[in-house]
Design an enzyme around this catalytic site. Structure first.
Site: not given
Ligand SMILES: Cc1ncc(COP(=O)(O)OP(=O)(O)O)c(N)n1
Ligand SMILES: Cc1nc(C(=O)O)sc1CCOP(=O)(O)O
Ligand SMILES: [Mg+2]
Length: 211
Positions: A40, A109, A138
């Site tokens: 990521r 998600s 995040k």
């Protein structure tokens, strides 16, 4: 039948991993018991993700740990990654499935029970549910759901789930009690002084929760 194990899901972040790097962090985490690894990198372009992804894939191949690529379907395909993870605002899951074909793993998600109920099991292989807790990793995360929210969404999801967002080793028990198959972590491994020991502790907590 796709073969993947969500128990100890490492999500790599290049900033948090900068001291020893993503490839070495992943290698050490796998030695410590990571069962699945996601690349990521929110700032890299497709070419950079492909370069890092190829190095990661080579590092993980011996251990047969699947590499999942976040967000970037082109990169996931070019790398020959085991899978792709998309969020609700990244790409429609059915389109992602068309692009990657039947055999690659697709993670999605989900943040609500409604989204979980709508999952097509012929499209999505697993869900990432969160954030369980607020996390600085995040900054654009949604409202935290806690373990009660996690349990409700897991119950509504027709595919295996992994809990994410502010999760540490000591949360393995409550996450599994809520129905998750495993925990997904960034900062509990990336940037830790000893990523292998940090991962081993998570793996041990998962084992304890299952015993
Ligand atoms: C395992 C897992 N679960 C959830 C996410 C979050 O995906 P998304 O909502 O698309 O947010 P970004 O990670 O792209 O910022 C994930 N990456 N992995
Ligand atoms: C990548 C990601 N997704 C989330 C979600 O809620 O969907 S939270 C998150 C970051 C998790 O980082 P940490 O383990 O350091 O808290
Ligand atoms: Mg995304």
């Amino acid at each position: 039948m796709k073969n993947f194990d969500l128990s100890v899901y490492l999500v790599l972040d290049p900033d948090l991993c900068r001291e020893i790097g993503m490839v070495e962090t992943a290698r050490l985490a796998v030695e410590g018991g990571a069962t699945i690894v996601q690349l990521r990198d929110k700032h890299a372009d497709t070419a950079q993700i492909i370069e890092t992804g190829r190095a990661l894939k080579a590092a993980l191949a011996g251990a047969r740990v699947p590499l999942i690529v976040n967000d970037d379907v082109e990169a996931a395909i070019a790398i020959g990654a085991a899978g792709l993870h998309v969020g609700q605002s990244d790409m429609v899951a059915a389109i992602a499935r068309e692009r990657i074909g039947r055999d690659m793993i697709l993670g999605l998600s989900v943040e609500t029970e409604e989204l979980a109920q709508r999952i097509d099991t012929s499209v999505v292989d697993y869900v990432g549910i969160g954030p369980v807790f607020a996390t600085v990793t995040k900054p654009d995360h949604k409202q935290p759901i806690g373990f009660d929210g996690l349990a409700r969404i897991v119950a509504a999801a027709p595919v295996p789930a992994v809990a994410i967002g502010g999760i540490k080793a000591e949360h393995a028990g409550p996450a599994l009690a809520a129905g998750a198959r495993g925990i997904a972590v960034v900062s509990a491994i990336c940037g830790q002084p000893d990523p292998k020991a940090a991962t081993r502790r998570i793996a041990e907590e998962i084992e304890r929760a299952r015993a």
